[in-house]
Design an enzyme around this catalytic site. Structure first.
Site, PDB file in Angstrom:
ATOM      1  N   LYS A 222       0.809  -1.212   0.000  1.00 26.26           N
ATOM      2  CA  LYS A 222       0.000   0.000   0.000  1.00 26.26           C
ATOM      3  C   LYS A 222       0.849   1.272   0.000  1.00 26.26           C
ATOM      4  O   LYS A 222       0.411   2.318  -0.468  1.00 26.26           O
ATOM      5  CB  LYS A 222      -0.918   0.001   1.224  1.00 26.26           C
ATOM      6  N   ASP A 299     -10.305   0.573  -0.210  1.00 26.82           N
ATOM      7  CA  ASP A 299      -9.880   1.638   0.705  1.00 26.82           C
ATOM      8  C   ASP A 299      -9.805   2.995   0.001  1.00 26.82           C
ATOM      9  O   ASP A 299      -8.818   3.732   0.119  1.00 26.82           O
ATOM     10  CB  ASP A 299      -8.528   1.295   1.346  1.00 26.82           C
ATOM     11  N   TYR A 352     -15.454  -4.825  -0.275  1.00 22.40           N
ATOM     12  CA  TYR A 352     -14.804  -6.098  -0.550  1.00 22.40           C
ATOM     13  C   TYR A 352     -15.047  -7.162   0.504  1.00 22.40           C
ATOM     14  O   TYR A 352     -14.429  -8.224   0.463  1.00 22.40           O
ATOM     15  CB  TYR A 352     -13.291  -5.890  -0.705  1.00 22.40           C
ATOM     16  N   TRP A 410      -8.799 -12.805  -0.425  1.00 19.37           N
ATOM     17  CA  TRP A 410      -7.702 -12.001   0.124  1.00 19.37           C
ATOM     18  C   TRP A 410      -7.846 -12.152   1.629  1.00 19.37           C
ATOM     19  O   TRP A 410      -8.706 -11.548   2.247  1.00 19.37           O
ATOM     20  CB  TRP A 410      -7.855 -10.555  -0.324  1.00 19.37           C
ATOM     21  N   ASN A 412      -6.919 -11.628   5.320  1.00 16.91           N
ATOM     22  CA  ASN A 412      -6.168 -10.686   6.154  1.00 16.91           C
ATOM     23  C   ASN A 412      -5.684 -11.332   7.450  1.00 16.91           C
ATOM     24  O   ASN A 412      -6.042 -10.933   8.560  1.00 16.91           O
ATOM     25  CB  ASN A 412      -7.012  -9.451   6.434  1.00 16.91           C
ATOM     26  N   ASP A 417      -0.868  -4.605  10.234  1.00 20.67           N
ATOM     27  CA  ASP A 417      -0.752  -3.154  10.037  1.00 20.67           C
ATOM     28  C   ASP A 417      -1.738  -2.377  10.897  1.00 20.67           C
ATOM     29  O   ASP A 417      -1.508  -1.207  11.213  1.00 20.67           O
ATOM     30  CB  ASP A 417      -0.904  -2.787   8.555  1.00 20.67           C
TER      31      ASP A 417
END
Length: 645
Positions: A222, A299, A352, A410, A412, A417
């Site tokens: 990112k 995001d 998402y 995806w 996480n 983070d």
């Protein structure tokens, strides 16, 4: 060469763990198959003797055999103490030699026939599946022989990764394995916020993922400005050179390098120049050999941002989906479909997570080209459970009831983070074993600390290859053995450190510091009963104090480097626990002076353990947190037992 450094370290580790597949003779007697991870679909003992690799070894690889597999096998032979001689065919072999055949199903047919297993139904099944492989041992041409056959180059490379786990004492255990992955996409997405991984860490992670039979690395940090903030800008020659090294390393390890361009911060979906810029950026990566692309739109603002889009599509979430689908469809037509060999485009929707239908998802499902794959995080941004039912509902929501969308999860975990003072080292849990029936695959979003993410990457490789056989504790134990290496002291230290970092967002399946808690509970039970406490807690405290010495001796020392501040905190806690035990013992025997001195040392250790020492990219310096409830709770209770004089 660079990516090989990690592989070499793991070869030195001598990774052999207790057999999981116990298909021996009656009642488990007789030969057993050594443990292999990811767990194969079929594995059983072979007949005959082990195949020596510590002498002269013919590596029989016909013309056209995957060169990465040949090179990996040559490395294994050398590591076993043997001398490898590469030949295209084997004629009149030395009597004291061994042979390893490498090839596709077609080129290995005669070798399998020589072992009298060419008609084996399981082997034929494996060799008919994408990325499938077969591995068998026996006698051929009068010498000990192993045959590694792959459906394709990927399958052959996977066979070599299995072979490395079957080598013990310089020889290959007699086995017959037929195997293939259940999920098509299995990999890592570097998709977190915070300090991006170093170039070396990326190379090492790619090599590790390839060794675990993963097939995907998605480049999506990112905080890389050329992916998001400055997405229109092209890479400099130096930056392209580094990307080329990653792409080449991925190819060598049979990993698909996927590039993720994130234009959503300021893209105007209807502006032709923005489409041109996106295509030009993707084309610059295509010229380096990239054939897999993602356009993440996560995001970002949840409405269109420019006047042209408002005129073209209107406002509201459904119209945002319409605008995004228009842009993605144009990228698909202009670039993906127009270039040879490019895999289907993937995207991350702005919304998402969650499986239920919404106006945004319904419009996206109708308007988005059905060939475009959606990446989805589960019911939540950080999902503690991902079920088959949820995934199937989401596929319909992002597609249509009659044409569900292809989904890649995806995932996480173990990303930190959002909690940069924590490490998440618990095994991967809460994913349905049969998810492979409903999704295309899973990519794990790792921690900011690359080498500390390797245990979870190992788990995900195991889970995505063969979900029904995945056992979290067994898989994590194998991962830690691999990373620690053969030294028993180092292994014990790794496990003590990992125990302190089990807690994942208060999940009931990952209780905080379970081993430490057991020792503490046992101590207080003995202490309160007036008995002599066991030495388990004191031994653990001593081990924690030695972490700064022991962890750098791991087969993968990057693990210790990543953990430096957490290791220092753990060592301070260990000193505090040991001083607390001395304090309690001195107080019990009436030695007030020794007790008072130990009490001061406890407080000093507690201060050191809770100091701000871990730097972050955006949050300043934070306190590294690990097993704090258990450790601080024990020290505070001990201090209450011996009040300050």
């Amino acid at each position: 060469m660079v990516a090989g450094a990690l592989t070499a370290a793991l070869v030195v580790a001598g990774w052999f763990v207790v057999s999981r597949d116990r298909r021996g003779g009656p009642d488990g007697q007789g030969p057993q198959v050594p443990s292999v991870f990811p767990v194969p679909q079929h594995a059983r003992p072979g007949t005959g003797s082990p195949v020596p690799l510590n002498g002269h070894v013919y590596i029989v690889a016909p013309s056209g055999t995957d060169q990465a597999s040949v090179a990996a096998l040559q490395e294994l032979v050398a590591g076993a103490g043997g001398t490898g001689e590469a030949v295209a065919a084997l004629n009149n072999p030395r009597e004291d030699a061994s042979a390893v055949y490498l090839g596709t199903a077609a080129t290995s047919a005669s070798a399998l026939k020589a072992l009298r297993i060419d008609g084996d139904a399981e082997i034929q099944d494996a060799l008919g599946r994408t990325e499938g492989y077969a591995l068998a041992t026996g006698q051929s041409s009068g010498i000990p022989t192993a045959v590694l056959a792959g459906k394709d180059g990927d399958g052959l490379f996977h066979a070599v990764q299995t072979l490395r786990q079957l080598i013990k004492g310089g020889s290959v255990s007699p086995v017959r394995i037929s195997d293939w992955p259940l999920m098509e996409t299995r990999g890592v997405i570097e998709g977190f916020y915070g300090t991006p991984w170093s170039h070396q860490a990326r190379l090492d992670a790619i090599a590790f993922a390839g060794r675990q039979k993963m097939n995907t690395y998605i480049y999506s940090p990112k905080d890389d400005p050329l992916l998001r903030d400055k997405w229109r800008a092209l890479y400099s020659n130096q930056e392209l050179q580094q990307l080329q090294e990653l792409i080449d390393a991925a190819a060598t390890n049979h990993i698909r390098f996927t590039y993720a361009l994130s234009p959503g911060i300021d893209v105007c979906y209807s502006r032709p120049s923005d489409l041109d810029d996106a295509v030009a950026k993707l084309d610059s990566l295509y010229s380096l050999g990239v054939r897999s692309f993602v356009i993440p739109l996560d995001d970002i603002a949840t409405k269109v941002q420019c006047a042209e889009d408002l005129r073209e599509f209107g406002s509201g979430q459904a119209n945002l989906a319409k605008a995004q689908a228009s842009f993605l469809n144009d990228v698909n037509e202009r670039f993906i479909s127009a270039r040879e060999g490019v895999l289907p485009l993937e995207t991350v929707p702005t919304f998402y997570n969650g499986s239920s239908s919404t106006p945004y998802k319904r419009e996206l499902g109708k308007a988005l080209n059905p060939e475009i794959v959606v990446q989805w995080t589960g019911e939540d941004v950080v999902s503690h459970r991902i079920t088959q039912e949820s995934a199937e509902t989401a596929a319909r929501s992002y597609g249509t009831p009659s044409s569900p969308r292809t989904l890649v999860v995806w995932d996480n975990y173990p990303v930190n983070d959002f909690s940069q003072d924590h490490l998440f080292l618990a095994p991967v849990i809460g994913r349905d074993a049969n998810l492979y029936q409903s999704i295309h695959g899973i990519v794990t979003n790792p921690m900011i600390e690359p080498y500390l993410s390797l245990p979870a990457i190992f788990n995900y490789a195991d889970l995505t290859w063969n979900g029904p056989a995945y056992d979290p504790a067994t898989s994590m134990g194998a991962a830690l053995s691999l990373l620690a290496g053969p030294d028993p002291e180092v292994n014990a230290a790794v496990r003590a450190f990992v125990d302190l970092n089990q807690d994942w967002q208060d999940d009931e399946l990952t209780p905080s510091a379970p081993g430490l808690r057991r020792d503490i509970d046992r101590f207080w039970a003995d202490y309160d009963a007036g008995g002599s406490p066991s030495g388990d807690l004191k031994a653990r405290a001593g081990l924690l104090q030695r972490l700064p010495e022991l962890l750098p001796r791991m087969a993968v020392p990057g693990f210790a480097t990543d953990a430096t501040q957490w290791v220092a905190a753990a060592a301070s806690y260990g000193r505090g626990v040991e001083e607390a035990l001395d304090m309690l013992e001195a107080a019990k025997r009436g030695d007030t002076q020794t007790a008072a001195e130990a009490r001061r040392n406890v407080q000093s250790a507690l201060t050191a353990a809770t100091a701000k020492t871990q730097p972050t990219l955006d949050l300043g310096v934070v306190v590294p947190v690990l097993g704090d409830n258990e450790l601080k709770g024990f020290l505070e209770r001990a201090l209450q037992q011996v009040p300050a004089s």
